[in-house]
Design a protein around this motif. Structure first.
Motif, PDB file in Angstrom:
ATOM      1  N   ASN A 110       0.834  -1.206   0.000  1.00  0.00           N
ATOM      2  CA  ASN A 110       0.000   0.000   0.000  1.00  0.00           C
ATOM      3  C   ASN A 110       0.870   1.258   0.000  1.00  0.00           C
ATOM      4  OD1 ASN A 110      -2.336  -1.539   0.032  1.00  0.00           O
ATOM      5  ND2 ASN A 110      -2.513  -1.506   2.262  1.00  0.00           N
ATOM      6  N   TRP A 111       1.950   1.229   0.787  1.00  0.00           N
ATOM      7  CA  TRP A 111       2.871   2.361   0.841  1.00  0.00           C
ATOM      8  C   TRP A 111       3.482   2.598  -0.545  1.00  0.00           C
ATOM      9  CZ3 TRP A 111       7.669   4.145  -0.096  1.00  0.00           C
ATOM     10  CH2 TRP A 111       8.130   5.251   0.626  1.00  0.00           C
ATOM     11  N   LEU A 112       3.865   1.522  -1.191  1.00  0.00           N
ATOM     12  CA  LEU A 112       4.511   1.632  -2.498  1.00  0.00           C
ATOM     13  C   LEU A 112       3.529   2.146  -3.553  1.00  0.00           C
ATOM     14  CD1 LEU A 112       6.982   1.224  -4.227  1.00  0.00           C
ATOM     15  CD2 LEU A 112       6.469  -1.221  -4.347  1.00  0.00           C
ATOM     16  N   ASP A 113       2.298   1.641  -3.546  1.00  0.00           N
ATOM     17  CA  ASP A 113       1.289   2.149  -4.494  1.00  0.00           C
ATOM     18  C   ASP A 113       1.116   3.663  -4.345  1.00  0.00           C
ATOM     19  OD1 ASP A 113       0.562  -0.131  -5.904  1.00  0.00           O
ATOM     20  OD2 ASP A 113      -0.982  -0.716  -4.469  1.00  0.00           O
ATOM     21  N   THR A 114       1.041   4.112  -3.083  1.00  0.00           N
ATOM     22  CA  THR A 114       0.804   5.531  -2.826  1.00  0.00           C
ATOM     23  C   THR A 114       1.964   6.390  -3.288  1.00  0.00           C
ATOM     24  OG1 THR A 114      -0.601   5.024  -0.921  1.00  0.00           O
ATOM     25  CG2 THR A 114       0.371   7.234  -1.011  1.00  0.00           C
ATOM     26  N   HIS A 115       3.199   6.009  -2.915  1.00  0.00           N
ATOM     27  CA  HIS A 115       4.349   6.866  -3.174  1.00  0.00           C
ATOM     28  C   HIS A 115       4.873   6.752  -4.605  1.00  0.00           C
ATOM     29  CE1 HIS A 115       4.192   6.990   1.198  1.00  0.00           C
ATOM     30  NE2 HIS A 115       4.923   8.068   1.133  1.00  0.00           N
ATOM     31  N   ALA A 116       4.549   5.643  -5.278  1.00  0.00           N
ATOM     32  CA  ALA A 116       4.950   5.498  -6.680  1.00  0.00           C
ATOM     33  C   ALA A 116       3.880   6.049  -7.622  1.00  0.00           C
ATOM     34  CB  ALA A 116       5.226   4.036  -6.999  1.00  0.00           C
ATOM     35  N   GLY A 117       2.725   6.440  -7.061  1.00  0.00           N
ATOM     36  CA  GLY A 117       1.652   6.933  -7.909  1.00  0.00           C
ATOM     37  C   GLY A 117       0.975   5.841  -8.703  1.00  0.00           C
ATOM     38  N   TRP A 118       1.009   4.611  -8.190  1.00  0.00           N
ATOM     39  CA  TRP A 118       0.398   3.475  -8.895  1.00  0.00           C
ATOM     40  C   TRP A 118      -1.058   3.302  -8.479  1.00  0.00           C
ATOM     41  CZ3 TRP A 118       4.809  -0.609  -7.836  1.00  0.00           C
ATOM     42  CH2 TRP A 118       5.909  -0.338  -8.671  1.00  0.00           C
ATOM     43  N   ASP A 119      -1.848   2.694  -9.349  1.00  0.00           N
ATOM     44  CA  ASP A 119      -3.203   2.318  -8.983  1.00  0.00           C
ATOM     45  C   ASP A 119      -3.155   1.252  -7.893  1.00  0.00           C
ATOM     46  OD1 ASP A 119      -4.327   4.014 -10.846  1.00  0.00           O
ATOM     47  OD2 ASP A 119      -4.361   2.474 -12.433  1.00  0.00           O
ATOM     48  N   PRO A 120      -4.124   1.247  -6.978  1.00  0.00           N
ATOM     49  CA  PRO A 120      -4.141   0.219  -5.930  1.00  0.00           C
ATOM     50  C   PRO A 120      -4.075  -1.185  -6.522  1.00  0.00           C
ATOM     51  CG  PRO A 120      -5.760   1.922  -5.451  1.00  0.00           C
ATOM     52  CD  PRO A 120      -5.229   2.216  -6.823  1.00  0.00           C
ATOM     53  N   GLY A 121      -3.230  -2.017  -5.940  1.00  0.00           N
ATOM     54  CA  GLY A 121      -3.054  -3.393  -6.406  1.00  0.00           C
ATOM     55  C   GLY A 121      -1.896  -3.570  -7.356  1.00  0.00           C
ATOM     56  N   THR A 122      -1.368  -2.473  -7.902  1.00  0.00           N
ATOM     57  CA  THR A 122      -0.249  -2.583  -8.841  1.00  0.00           C
ATOM     58  C   THR A 122       0.983  -3.155  -8.165  1.00  0.00           C
ATOM     59  OG1 THR A 122      -1.081  -0.676 -10.086  1.00  0.00           O
ATOM     60  CG2 THR A 122       1.204  -1.319 -10.472  1.00  0.00           C
ATOM     61  N   ALA A 123       1.312  -2.661  -6.980  1.00  0.00           N
ATOM     62  CA  ALA A 123       2.505  -3.136  -6.288  1.00  0.00           C
ATOM     63  C   ALA A 123       2.398  -4.627  -5.989  1.00  0.00           C
ATOM     64  CB  ALA A 123       2.704  -2.346  -4.992  1.00  0.00           C
ATOM     65  N   ARG A 124       1.208  -5.082  -5.616  1.00  0.00           N
ATOM     66  CA  ARG A 124       1.037  -6.513  -5.327  1.00  0.00           C
ATOM     67  C   ARG A 124       1.320  -7.352  -6.563  1.00  0.00           C
ATOM     68  NH1 ARG A 124      -3.531  -9.729  -5.637  1.00  0.00           N
ATOM     69  NH2 ARG A 124      -4.827  -7.885  -5.952  1.00  0.00           N
ATOM     70  N   ARG A 125       0.806  -6.932  -7.709  1.00  0.00           N
ATOM     71  CA  ARG A 125       1.064  -7.693  -8.933  1.00  0.00           C
ATOM     72  C   ARG A 125       2.532  -7.626  -9.332  1.00  0.00           C
ATOM     73  NH1 ARG A 125      -3.994  -5.354  -9.878  1.00  0.00           N
ATOM     74  NH2 ARG A 125      -3.093  -3.552 -10.949  1.00  0.00           N
ATOM     75  N   GLU A 126       3.157  -6.460  -9.155  1.00  0.00           N
ATOM     76  CA  GLU A 126       4.572  -6.317  -9.496  1.00  0.00           C
ATOM     77  C   GLU A 126       5.441  -7.232  -8.625  1.00  0.00           C
ATOM     78  OE1 GLU A 126       6.186  -4.505 -11.801  1.00  0.00           O
ATOM     79  OE2 GLU A 126       4.318  -3.793 -12.702  1.00  0.00           O
ATOM     80  N   VAL A 127       5.170  -7.249  -7.318  1.00  0.00           N
ATOM     81  CA  VAL A 127       5.975  -8.076  -6.411  1.00  0.00           C
ATOM     82  C   VAL A 127       5.723  -9.559  -6.680  1.00  0.00           C
ATOM     83  CG1 VAL A 127       6.382  -8.687  -3.994  1.00  0.00           C
ATOM     84  CG2 VAL A 127       6.115  -6.285  -4.657  1.00  0.00           C
ATOM     85  N   ALA A 128       4.468  -9.931  -6.934  1.00  0.00           N
ATOM     86  CA  ALA A 128       4.161 -11.335  -7.216  1.00  0.00           C
ATOM     87  C   ALA A 128       4.895 -11.822  -8.454  1.00  0.00           C
ATOM     88  CB  ALA A 128       2.650 -11.503  -7.396  1.00  0.00           C
ATOM     89  N   ALA A 129       4.930 -10.996  -9.500  1.00  0.00           N
ATOM     90  CA  ALA A 129       5.627 -11.391 -10.719  1.00  0.00           C
ATOM     91  C   ALA A 129       7.120 -11.549 -10.479  1.00  0.00           C
ATOM     92  CB  ALA A 129       5.374 -10.350 -11.809  1.00  0.00           C
ATOM     93  N   ARG A 130       7.700 -10.653  -9.691  1.00  0.00           N
ATOM     94  CA  ARG A 130       9.136 -10.745  -9.386  1.00  0.00           C
ATOM     95  C   ARG A 130       9.440 -11.971  -8.524  1.00  0.00           C
ATOM     96  NH1 ARG A 130       8.011  -5.822 -10.697  1.00  0.00           N
ATOM     97  NH2 ARG A 130       9.578  -4.327 -11.433  1.00  0.00           N
ATOM     98  N   LEU A 131       8.554 -12.267  -7.591  1.00  0.00           N
ATOM     99  CA  LEU A 131       8.755 -13.439  -6.748  1.00  0.00           C
ATOM    100  C   LEU A 131       8.768 -14.713  -7.585  1.00  0.00           C
ATOM    101  CD1 LEU A 131       8.996 -14.557  -3.862  1.00  0.00           C
ATOM    102  CD2 LEU A 131       6.497 -14.631  -3.776  1.00  0.00           C
ATOM    103  N   ALA A 132       7.853 -14.795  -8.530  1.00  0.00           N
ATOM    104  CA  ALA A 132       7.798 -15.982  -9.381  1.00  0.00           C
ATOM    105  C   ALA A 132       9.006 -16.099 -10.296  1.00  0.00           C
ATOM    106  CB  ALA A 132       6.516 -15.944 -10.225  1.00  0.00           C
TER     107      ALA A 132
END
Length: 541
Positions: free
Chosen positions: A123-145
């Motif tokens: 949530n912190w990353l979405d806010t400070h990066a100016g991303w739509d909510p949920g973007t950071a979760r998808r970005e981190v999930a893709a990197r984890l995989a």
């Protein structure tokens, strides 16, 4: 999370989904099962019906053999696991990598949703990066995989080979010198040993002789903490997402607790004054705490460490002026202390001395992993009384209870804090109650202050002296480090030769070396006949 797992010869599983009567679970094989189940420490502990600290201990000491009752619980957990879990377990137990199957991004998103700290960071990353909510979760999930986990582990080994002197040289090149009287702390131990650090300090910030009690220890909590004003460009946001994926993969312990942020400071002899606000730990982890990894990775690959060659550092702390502007950036940090415990003479030591404790930091900690440090060492953060906990001494007393006297209930990485007053006298450990029962048994002083250029952290270097030698006789056997340390070492305040060798060790964290040298300098001044040390002279460079 990922671990490369192998049993000792003769104990690897062959075929079935259960352990044979000749096989014993170890911390290492239990870690394999946890990785195969894709569970956090907390989820795995709940799955087995055990404490989180037990799971953590398997990661710290993989050779540990769980007791018989736990052996049976682990047998059951493996025997009842789905086929895909047992397949992953067999692959891991034989040293194979954890290759995530199709749909791993979806599976990773489920894991991300279960960890409250990771959710807060997203949530912190979405806010400070100016991303739509949920973007950071998808970005981190893709990197984890997509992580190459063996490469990630290899990188950790390479990082561990970068020593304290290399970071000091690199940051001297990056930041140059100051015209304000501030400079990097260095000290000469005796005639031959000179140590330089990355701690930015000032002559007025050293040799403070400041008792850590309210009359002198006067950091105040701000009524309102100003906004952090951090906006992230694409590269910074990408690196933050990568950090969160790596944290999940490696199983590093991270809890989003409130953290004191330094807003202004006025340090002088016998007195600490200044103002702190409150921020979230996750904001620090995905910003300033990334600077160390960027620097060390550049050193391991032979890349330049000059200005405009380290993008994160160029963004968050590009010069000494920005380092000193603590209110204009994210400036978290903590307190750490050289602990000196009076001991009587015995059959092996002909004269009374002080026992000095040094820790090797665990690989699971966020700060100064696998480095030497004094003990205790902790982030400056509140428990329940935010105003009172703003005092530096409050952090050190809490860290003594946690890191030296074994109190799990003040360790915010283990579980939730529900006590109204965790440091109430009735909850204190027996050693701490004894120390505080009579004046003169415990002495706590701040010996110096600085800003560590590695990540911009503020550091309150301190000295804890247990003056009454009866303490060691009564409670010496109860002193034990917690999970943050992989090992403790003893030194004598009368063994100048071995202490010089210790000062020369390149495995030190920079803030740890700063606290050691300032602590020894003060101990030489006040320690009397228990101390036999050469002169220690500091210099600002």
């Amino acid at each position: 999370m990922h671990v490369q797992c192998k049993f000792n010869a003769g104990s690897a599983l062959r075929g079935g989904a259960s352990m044979s009567v000749n096989d014993e679970w170890t911390g290492q094989s239990a870690r394999c099962l946890q990785a195969a189940l894709r569970m956090t420490h907390e989820a795995f502990a709940e799955h087995l019906g055990i404490g989180v600290r037990t799971v953590a201990s398997w990661h710290q000491k993989p050779e540990t053999k769980p007791r018989s009752g736990l052996q049976r619980e682990l047998d059951t957990a493996l025997a009842t696991a789905p086929t895909d879990v047992t397949d992953r377990f067999h692959e891991l137990i034989n040293g194979g990598p954890l290759n995530l199957p199709d749909g791993a991004a979806t599976d990773a998103e489920l894991r991300l949703s279960e960890d409250a700290t990771i959710v807060a960071a997203l949530n912190w990353l979405d806010t400070h990066a100016g991303w739509d909510p949920g973007t950071a979760r998808r970005e981190v999930a893709a990197r984890l995989a997509a992580l190459d986990l063996h490469a990630l582990q290899d990188r950790g080994v390479h990082r561990g080979r970068v020593d304290q002197r290399a970071t000091a040289r690199a940051l001297a090149e990056y930041y140059g010198t100051s015209a304000t009287g501030h400079g990097r702390y260095s000290a000469k131990f005796g005639m031959n040993t000179v140590s330089s650090t990355t701690v930015l300090t000032h002559p007025n910030w050293l040799d403070l002789d400041c008792p850590l009690f309210p009359k002198h220890d006067r950091l105040k909590l701000a009524g309102v903490t100003p906004g952090d004003n951090i906006t992230m460009d694409e590269a910074s946001a990408d690196r933050a997402a990568q950090r969160l994926a790596e944290t999940l993969a490696l199983g590093n312990r991270m809890v989003n607790m409130p953290l004191f942020r330094l807003l202004d400071v006025d340090i002088r002899k016998h007195q600490l004054t200044g103002t702190v606000g409150v921020t979230d730990f996750v904001g620090y982890v995905v910003t300033m705490d990334l600077l160390e990894g960027e620097l060390v990775d550049a050193l391991t690959t032979g890349q330049p460490t000059r200005p405009r060659s380290l993008p994160l550092r160029d963004t968050y702390m590009p010069n000494l002026a920005s380092a000193l502007d603590v209110g204009g950036r994210m400036c978290a940090g903590g307190a750490l202390a050289l602990t000196a415990i009076a001991r009587p003479a015995d059959a092996f030591r002909s004269e009374p001395d002080y026992l000095l404790l040094i820790q090797e930091r665990s690989g699971q900690v966020i700060n100064a992993a696998r480095r030497l440090a004094v003990i205790p060492k902790g982030f400056h953060q509140p428990l329940t009384d935010f105003r009172a906990d703003a005092q530096v001494g409050a952090t050190l007393r809490r860290e003594m209870e946690e890191e030296l006297f074994g109190r799990d209930d003040v360790d915010n990485t283990v579980g939730e804090q529900r006590h109204a007053d965790p440091m109430h006298p009735t909850r204190q450990s027996e050693p701490m109650r004894w120390l505080l029962a009579e004046p003169g048994r415990l002495r706590m002083e701040c010996t110096g202050f600085g800003l560590n250029l590695v990540s911009g952290n503020f550091e309150f270097a301190s000295l804890i002296i247990i003056e009454d030698e009866e303490f060691w006789t009564r409670y010496g056997g109860d002193v034990q480090a917690n999970w943050e340390a992989s090992r403790l070492h003893q030194y004598s305040s009368r063994d100048a030769e071995l202490l010089e060798e210790l000062v020369n060790d390149v495995a030190w964290s920079n803030e740890g070396l700063f606290a050691l040298l300032q602590g020894l300098r003060r101990l030489r001044e006040i320690g009397g006949t228990r101390v036999d040390l050469p002169e220690i002279e500091w210099e600002i460079r």
